[in-house]
Design a protein around this motif. Structure first.
Motif, PDB file in Angstrom:
ATOM      1  N   LYS A  68       0.838  -1.213   0.000  1.00 41.85           N
ATOM      2  CA  LYS A  68       0.000   0.000   0.000  1.00 41.85           C
ATOM      3  C   LYS A  68       0.872   1.262   0.000  1.00 41.85           C
ATOM      4  O   LYS A  68       0.594   2.224  -0.730  1.00 41.85           O
ATOM      5  CB  LYS A  68      -0.911  -0.020   1.223  1.00 41.85           C
ATOM      6  N   ALA A  69       1.935   1.258   0.810  1.00 38.72           N
ATOM      7  CA  ALA A  69       2.820   2.426   0.886  1.00 38.72           C
ATOM      8  C   ALA A  69       3.503   2.674  -0.457  1.00 38.72           C
ATOM      9  O   ALA A  69       3.585   3.822  -0.918  1.00 38.72           O
ATOM     10  CB  ALA A  69       3.855   2.229   1.992  1.00 38.72           C
ATOM     11  N   ILE A  70       3.989   1.620  -1.084  1.00 39.06           N
ATOM     12  CA  ILE A  70       4.658   1.782  -2.381  1.00 39.06           C
ATOM     13  C   ILE A  70       3.674   2.292  -3.425  1.00 39.06           C
ATOM     14  O   ILE A  70       4.003   3.174  -4.226  1.00 39.06           O
ATOM     15  CB  ILE A  70       5.321   0.453  -2.804  1.00 39.06           C
ATOM     16  N   THR A  71       2.458   1.776  -3.391  1.00 36.49           N
ATOM     17  CA  THR A  71       1.424   2.258  -4.310  1.00 36.49           C
ATOM     18  C   THR A  71       1.176   3.749  -4.090  1.00 36.49           C
ATOM     19  O   THR A  71       1.112   4.527  -5.053  1.00 36.49           O
ATOM     20  CB  THR A  71       0.120   1.455  -4.124  1.00 36.49           C
ATOM     21  N   ASN A  72       1.052   4.161  -2.821  1.00 39.32           N
ATOM     22  CA  ASN A  72       0.841   5.580  -2.505  1.00 39.32           C
ATOM     23  C   ASN A  72       2.015   6.437  -2.970  1.00 39.32           C
ATOM     24  O   ASN A  72       1.818   7.527  -3.515  1.00 39.32           O
ATOM     25  CB  ASN A  72       0.619   5.779  -1.005  1.00 39.32           C
TER      26      ASN A  72
END
Length: 192
Positions: free
Chosen positions: A182-186
């Motif tokens: 999720k963090a990498i996507t954000n």
């Protein structure tokens, strides 16, 4: 005088277990601005624990200077639930005015207060929090702290953090791996 009676009644209603009625009281108190802030601060010394927690969070929603002073005092409360509510309330203020307070809470004795501090840093989305969040990520042994720190970094960081977060995609704990994804996507969305 009539307003003060109503304000006191709404403060009493903050102890209700019925969430809908409690939200009505919160809305009415917020509508009365500084007059309600003064009454809420005064009530902090004589209310139940449930009311105290709700009041501290509500004071944050007012984002007033006077409320911030009361929230600062709540950060020293012996009850960790009150300190946790105070950290959450800090997230309603401009980052520049509360970052040092939130950083201090990263060292609270209660794990859930520390987790709330990390979450609040993510909500504030201030890039100056990145070095502190990274330092905590590298030093924690708690999986709960790890996935919360990764989520916060994804919210307030920059794309240069992706290589730091990528190894967590292979973590044994599913929540750590999911939050890393999720963090990498954000962070990838923050390109522009």
């Amino acid at each position: 005088m009539q307003y003060m009676v109503a304000i006191e009644d709404w403060i009493d209603d903050l102890d209700l277990t019925d969430g809908a009625s409690r939200r009505v009281a919160e809305t009415e108190l917020l509508r009365h601005g500084e007059e309600a802030v003064a009454a809420l601060i005064h009530a902090l010394n004589s209310v139940s624990l449930r009311q105290k927690i709700v009041i501290v969070k509500l004071l944050g929603r007012t984002a007033s200077t006077r409320a911030l002073m009361a929230i600062r005092r709540a950060l020293l409360d012996p009850q960790w639930l009150v300190r946790q509510a105070a950290v959450q309330a800090l997230g309603c203020f401009p980052a520049e005015s509360v970052l040092p307070l939130v950083y201090h809470c990263l060292y609270d004795v209660a794990l859930l207060v520390r987790i709330e501090a990390v979450t609040t840093l993510g909500r504030l989305r201030h890039s100056s929090a990145v070095p502190t969040l990274l330092a905590h990520l590298y030093s924690t042994t708690s999986e709960v702290e790890t996935y919360t720190l990764i989520e916060a970094l994804g919210a307030c960081g920059d794309r240069s953090l992706i290589p730091t977060i990528e190894p967590y995609l292979q973590h044994d704990h599913p929540r750590v791996a999911a939050n890393a994804n999720k963090a990498i996507t954000n962070l990838n969305r923050q390109r522009a």
